[in-house]
Write a protein that holds these residues in place. Structure first.
Motif, short mmCIF file in Angstrom:
data_model
loop_
_atom_site.label_atom_id
_atom_site.label_comp_id
_atom_site.label_asym_id
_atom_site.label_seq_id
_atom_site.Cartn_x
_atom_site.Cartn_y
_atom_site.Cartn_z
N ILE A 89 0.55 -0.82 -0.31
CA ILE A 89 0.14 -0.24 -0.22
C ILE A 89 1.09 1.04 0.29
CG2 ILE A 89 -1.66 1.11 1.25
CD1 ILE A 89 -2.57 -1.28 2.27
N GLU A 90 0.91 1.51 -1.43
CA GLU A 90 1.85 2.75 -1.18
C GLU A 90 0.26 4.92 -1.28
OE1 GLU A 90 5.30 2.20 -3.46
OE2 GLU A 90 3.87 1.01 -4.27
N TYR A 91 1.59 5.99 -1.06
CA TYR A 91 1.08 7.03 -0.87
C TYR A 91 1.33 7.52 -2.52
CZ TYR A 91 -0.48 11.29 0.18
OH TYR A 91 -1.24 12.95 0.64
N LEU A 92 0.90 7.20 -3.63
CA LEU A 92 1.02 8.21 -4.93
C LEU A 92 -0.36 9.44 -5.28
CD1 LEU A 92 1.50 4.49 -5.77
CD2 LEU A 92 3.30 5.63 -5.51
N LYS A 93 0.79 9.87 -6.39
CA LYS A 93 0.10 10.66 -6.74
C LYS A 93 -1.14 10.13 -8.24
CE LYS A 93 0.86 15.04 -8.90
NZ LYS A 93 1.83 16.78 -9.32
N SER A 94 -1.97 10.87 -8.35
CA SER A 94 -2.88 10.15 -9.46
C SER A 94 -2.49 10.82 -10.97
CB SER A 94 -4.48 10.22 -9.01
OG SER A 94 -5.16 10.32 -10.22
N LYS A 95 -2.34 10.07 -11.28
CA LYS A 95 -1.82 10.68 -13.15
C LYS A 95 -3.02 11.77 -13.07
CE LYS A 95 -2.37 8.66 -16.33
NZ LYS A 95 -2.13 7.64 -18.26
N ASP A 96 -4.86 10.94 -12.87
CA ASP A 96 -5.95 11.44 -13.61
C ASP A 96 -5.92 12.55 -13.09
OD1 ASP A 96 -6.24 9.63 -15.71
OD2 ASP A 96 -7.35 7.92 -14.06
N THR A 97 -6.32 12.56 -11.65
CA THR A 97 -6.68 13.66 -11.03
C THR A 97 -5.67 14.97 -10.25
OG1 THR A 97 -6.68 12.73 -8.16
CG2 THR A 97 -8.19 12.40 -10.27
N ASP A 98 -4.08 14.85 -10.52
CA ASP A 98 -3.29 15.00 -9.97
C ASP A 98 -3.00 14.89 -8.50
OD1 ASP A 98 -0.82 16.31 -10.95
OD2 ASP A 98 -1.80 18.39 -10.98
N LYS A 99 -3.98 14.66 -7.87
CA LYS A 99 -4.09 14.34 -6.06
C LYS A 99 -3.54 13.14 -5.87
CE LYS A 99 -8.15 17.47 -6.32
NZ LYS A 99 -9.74 17.30 -5.43
N TYR A 100 -2.88 13.58 -4.42
CA TYR A 100 -2.30 11.31 -3.91
C TYR A 100 -3.23 11.39 -3.25
CZ TYR A 100 2.65 14.08 -5.06
OH TYR A 100 3.68 14.29 -5.44
N GLY A 101 -3.11 9.94 -2.67
CA GLY A 101 -4.19 8.35 -2.39
C GLY A 101 -3.36 8.00 -1.76
N TYR A 102 -3.88 7.29 -1.33
CA TYR A 102 -3.16 5.23 -0.89
C TYR A 102 -3.81 4.88 -1.92
CZ TYR A 102 -1.64 7.33 3.77
OH TYR A 102 -0.78 7.88 4.32
N TYR A 103 -2.91 3.55 -2.11
CA TYR A 103 -3.20 2.56 -3.98
C TYR A 103 -2.32 1.24 -2.71
CZ TYR A 103 -3.91 6.57 -6.76
OH TYR A 103 -4.69 7.84 -7.37
N VAL A 104 -3.58 -0.25 -3.34
CA VAL A 104 -3.28 -1.02 -3.11
C VAL A 104 -1.79 -0.48 -4.76
CG1 VAL A 104 -3.20 -3.66 -3.89
CG2 VAL A 104 -4.88 -1.95 -2.26
N THR A 105 -0.67 -1.41 -4.71
CA THR A 105 0.22 -1.28 -6.03
C THR A 105 0.58 -3.02 -6.01
OG1 THR A 105 2.32 -1.54 -4.85
CG2 THR A 105 1.04 1.08 -5.70
#
Length: 250
Positions: free
Chosen positions: A22-38
């Motif tokens: 689980i990583e804290y990443l920047k969304s390419k679509d919204t340009d906002k950061y969030g937590y993602y399962v990678t």
């Protein structure tokens, strides 16, 4: 988030995965950061989108205690948007410097026939109403096994690692300089001739296609097809579903 965990139950493709996190990443679509399962696949693996099938559960302290409510955005990261033009045409670019450009195509809200241009190699006319997302990445790398087997011929390859399957049958135009070539398809390591005709307007061989093969191959010479199920030196005949296709358009 330190207490949040992820559990993956694989139905297929577990051997392709390097790690899950689980990583804290920047969304390419919204340009906002969030937590993602990678889910990172092994670099040495040639992974298609259809190779990995799994159930992913995010939970607090136990897999039996999932979140009451959560929003999941399941998508591939790192691909730019597909290039569309106003007249319902699109361009898919091939592999550049070892990376695919614009390979994942989303057909949502498109209710008509489109022309998909595989940059430099061909065009595909297809009705994409209700079509799901597809991986349309391609490359023109030489398939060494086939190139070595038929070393008496000049071969050109167009490879489709995702082997996309459309809901409907479309018309593929494979660019060729002249009408004296032969078209072949490679599936599961086996070669077969494609029944195609040469279209002078497009400078291409045209043929019906729904399920893309591993590779489309242009040859300057008719090949003596030798697959695992044929005897060495034996050429398959039209009755065995392989049809020779000399240029017939001129």
């Amino acid at each position: 988030m330190d207490k949040v965990k992820v559990k993956v139950d694989y139905r297929s493709g577990a051997e392709l995965v390097e790690k899950v996190d689980i990583e804290y990443l920047k969304s390419k679509d919204t340009d906002k950061y969030g937590y993602y399962v990678t889910i990172d696949t092994k670099k040495s693996s040639d992974v298609k989108l259809s190779d990995l099938v799994a159930n992913v559960k995010v939970y607090r302290t136990s897999p039996n205690n999932p979140y009451d409510e959560m929003q999941i955005d399941f998508s591939t990261v790192g691909y730019d948007k597909v290039t569309w033009t106003e007249d319902s045409e699109m361009i898919v670019y091939g592999k550049k410097d070892g990376e695919y450009i614009d390979p994942v195509v989303k057909f949502k809200d498109i209710e008509d026939t489109v022309t998909i241009t595989f940059d430099g190699v061909g065009e595909y006319e297809i009705n994409v109403k209700d079509q799901n997302n597809l991986f349309l990445g391609f490359n023109t790398d030489v398939v060494s096994e086939i190139n070595d087997k038929y070393d008496y011929a000049e071969l050109e390859f167009v490879n489709f690692p995702g082997e996309p399957a459309f809901y409907r049958t479309g018309l593929f135009y494979l660019y060729a300089d002249d009408a004296e070539s032969f078209v072949y398809a490679l599936n599961d390591g086996k070669l077969e001739a494609v029944k195609a005709t040469y279209d002078e307007e497009y400078d291409a061989y045209k043929f019906a296609l729904r399920q893309f093969p591993e590779s489309l191959i242009l040859s300057d010479t008719e090949l003596e097809i030798v697959n695992d199920t044929t005897t060495e030196g034996e050429t398959t005949t039209p009755s065995e579903t392989v049809k020779p296709n000399p240029g017939t358009g001129r």
